[in-house]
Motif scaffolding. Structure first.
Motif, PDB file in Angstrom:
ATOM      1  N   UNK A  82       6.417   0.885 -15.014  1.00 11.00           N
ATOM      2  CA  UNK A  82       5.364   0.215 -14.251  1.00 11.00           C
ATOM      3  C   UNK A  82       5.917  -1.059 -13.629  1.00 11.00           C
ATOM      4  N   UNK A  83       5.816  -1.133 -12.299  1.00 11.30           N
ATOM      5  CA  UNK A  83       6.327  -2.303 -11.581  1.00 11.30           C
ATOM      6  C   UNK A  83       5.176  -3.004 -10.870  1.00 11.30           C
ATOM      7  N   UNK A  84       5.284  -4.318 -10.622  1.00 15.01           N
ATOM      8  CA  UNK A  84       6.442  -5.193 -10.856  1.00 15.01           C
ATOM      9  C   UNK A  84       6.588  -5.657 -12.315  1.00 15.01           C
ATOM     10  N   UNK A  85       5.690  -5.284 -13.201  1.00 13.49           N
ATOM     11  CA  UNK A  85       5.730  -5.813 -14.566  1.00 13.49           C
ATOM     12  C   UNK A  85       7.042  -5.485 -15.298  1.00 13.49           C
ATOM     13  N   UNK A 163       5.808   2.491  -4.420  1.00 14.53           N
ATOM     14  CA  UNK A 163       4.405   2.843  -4.492  1.00 14.53           C
ATOM     15  C   UNK A 163       3.601   1.743  -5.155  1.00 14.53           C
ATOM     16  N   UNK A 164       2.384   2.079  -5.513  1.00  9.97           N
ATOM     17  CA  UNK A 164       1.421   1.087  -5.992  1.00  9.97           C
ATOM     18  C   UNK A 164       1.713   0.602  -7.407  1.00  9.97           C
ATOM     19  N   UNK A 165       2.387   1.423  -8.216  1.00 11.26           N
ATOM     20  CA  UNK A 165       2.589   1.078  -9.616  1.00 11.26           C
ATOM     21  C   UNK A 165       4.041   1.205 -10.053  1.00 11.26           C
ATOM     22  N   UNK A 167       5.736   3.880  -9.508  1.00 11.17           N
ATOM     23  CA  UNK A 167       5.935   5.284  -9.878  1.00 11.17           C
ATOM     24  C   UNK A 167       6.125   6.207  -8.680  1.00 11.17           C
TER      25      UNK A 167
ATOM     26  N   UNK B 262       4.337   9.667  -3.593  1.00  8.49           N
ATOM     27  CA  UNK B 262       4.058   8.412  -2.897  1.00  8.49           C
ATOM     28  C   UNK B 262       3.433   7.316  -3.767  1.00  8.49           C
ATOM     29  N   UNK B 263       2.698   7.704  -4.806  1.00  9.16           N
ATOM     30  CA  UNK B 263       2.031   6.726  -5.689  1.00  9.16           C
ATOM     31  C   UNK B 263       1.243   5.678  -4.896  1.00  9.16           C
ATOM     32  N   UNK B 311      -4.983  -1.662  -8.770  1.00  8.80           N
ATOM     33  CA  UNK B 311      -3.780  -1.064  -9.365  1.00  8.80           C
ATOM     34  C   UNK B 311      -3.996   0.388  -9.788  1.00  8.80           C
TER      35      UNK B 311
END
Lengths: 337, 337
Positions: A82-85, A163-165, A167, B262-263, B311
């Motif tokens: 899980x990014x950016x975490x 992507x958003x997370x 992933x 794509x997430x 998120x």
């Protein structure tokens, strides 16, 4: 006096942990100057692994940090991440690491900024900066890494697509056979189940194509078994050839969807299994041509293929070998600045 | 004195041609102030269609151009479309238009800059700027438009993702059933073959689920027949329910691959067929959950869904109706500046 710039890259695998120093000559050139390899003590928990990793990083920082300027520490890990975490999310190859914040753990231990990415994204980054991406002069590519699983990394306009997370780029688990085998990911018929060394091994077992008993297969690593199957195929064994035919077909289906969706100039096949390129690529290209009209409209002629025409869709074997992952980890800190 | 800004948008369909004027109030607000609708004289060739289109555009330019500032002319066309050139590539809904440079033809006739895009990309753009993209506050989304076919448009970081040749976002032709029906695109088992009105009509015919004879079905448009099948399903007809069950399943498979690849934070289902949302969405979401571990790791709880948590991965019905395509064409010129 300008200091040389260097970075530290880490490749965290389920079995081995490698830490390297990389010296940059130019934005798309440089070399690994030292690699430290350790066993990954997964059974002792994430904190022990973080301690081992940090000790190796600090060793390299002490060695190079005096005379040279550190760009940062890049860390590659099996996903999902899980990014950016920088938090691991139930990674199948690192049991016990669920929800462990690896980025934070290493930053606290080494006192330097850490950038973290999934290993397949880093292989794609390395291939983009130093491999086929450089040769073809593209700004975007999609890479599939065929190893014990099928990793995926996507570079769009010069940057890893997270992507958003964090992933993005998990196309190894796209469905290529809706009613196919059950996958540990929870789905069925994922690309990874057929286009990985593990998949080749399973399909070979199912076809009883190997001239050895099952106990022997069981004891060997998927990659070694995949090599045996490839040898049998090269020797003309029809059941082994059929296994690689299946590999090519599912890769064609999987690539077809990626080409239709993304329309990138370059698709790269890497990982240990890509050594069997000649065995699966002709079937893969035939299936891709059938599956994707975007590919058919943009497929290069032989001449355009040789000329690496920028407006065409190229599907190629990776130029970098097994160091792609750790090279990508080393490049990552330079991408941030 | 500041002039109001306006744009002209064109929605070129296989049957109808619509030309509209759009007045912008703010970057994410404005309205269609006039729509001119004409038949598309496909049989008379691309130059006749370009003449008709240009006459309507010039009419609106004459009317509004004196007191207001033109942002540009946006043109939506069925794909595939080669960009940035603006050349149609064998569009199935516009026979005789292969390799026609529509952008150039209209620019020459109206003497104003024309920006061209595929219609599904423009529906996604409208939904991004004025519809669910605005409601959810996202920078990226992926839209599937379920009409007589299945269109696809992808917005990444605020921009339409065109890919290398303008052909990004053709996921309607991703394979969801490798051994499925033959598709006019040259492949088999494409998403479009099952999740479109045409697909619903074919599947209903195959299941003989309708209480009318085949000749009657044959005479009707796919969208009308799809509505009959939906009505039967709502009345409890098991064969009609099974058709929408199939629609949901293939959408789940298709979305699963898009989420893994794509997430993105938002996936939008639009088009006329989305009116049957209640009939296919539960099955679609169930299949998506099974197919994509990236979705499972990022799926919103009911509360996060209501709160539109940034998120999380949201899958929603489009907010804009049948004007999405022409609204997107009108918005396109404003995106360039």
């Amino acid at each position: 006096m300008t200091l040389h710039r260097y970075s530290i890259g880490v490749d965290l695998g389920g079995t081995n942990l490698r830490v390297a120093a990389y010296h940059q000559h130019s934005t798309d050139g440089g070399q690994l100057t030292e690699i430290v390899s350790l066993p990954t003590r997964v059974g002792d928990g994430p904190h022990t692994v973080a301690d081992d990793m940090s000790a190796a990083i600090v060793g390299l920082l002490d060695k190079y940090g005096r005379n040279e300027k550190l760009a940062g520490v890049g860390l590659g890990t099996p996903g999902p991440l899980e990014l950016p975490e920088g938090i691991l999310r139930n990674p199948p190859n690192l049991p016990g690491f669920d929800r462990f914040n690896l980025k934070q753990a290493i930053e606290q231990r080494v006192g330097a900024p850490v950038v973290i990415e999934s290993d397949a994204n880093l292989a794609a980054l390395a291939e983009f900066v130093l491999g086929s991406g450089k040769s073809y002069g593209v700004r975007s590519l999609c890479m599939l890494t065929l190893g014990t699983g099928v990793g995926n990394g996507i570079i769009l306009d010069g940057k890893i697509w997270n992507g958003n997370n964090g992933m993005g780029g998990e196309a190894g688990h796209n469905t290529v056979d809706p009613d196919g085998e059950v996958c540990p990911c929870g789905s069925r018929g994922c690309l990874e189940l057929y286009a990985s060394a593990t998949g080749v091994r399973r399909m070979a077992e199912q076809a009883r194509a190997l001239d050895q008993d099952d106990a022997e297969i069981e004891a060997e690593s998927p990659m070694l078994t995949a090599r045996h199957v490839a040898d049998s195929a090269l020797a003309g064994d029809s059941r082994a050839l059929k296994v690689f035919d299946r590999v090519g077909t599912v890769l064609g289906i999987g690539l077809g969807a990626l080409v239709n969706t993304l329309n990138l100039p370059l698709y790269v096949i890497g990982g240990g299994m890509s050594a069997a390129w000649e065995l699966f690529a002709p079937r893969m290209m035939e299936e891709l041509r059938m599956r994707s009209y975007v590919y058919r409209l943009t497929a290069p002629t032989e001449e355009e293929s040789r000329a690496r025409s920028p407006r065409k869709t190229h599907v190629v074997r990776a130029e970098l070998g097994s160091d792609a992952g750790i090279l990508g980890a080393c490049l990552l800190p330079f991408m941030q600045s």
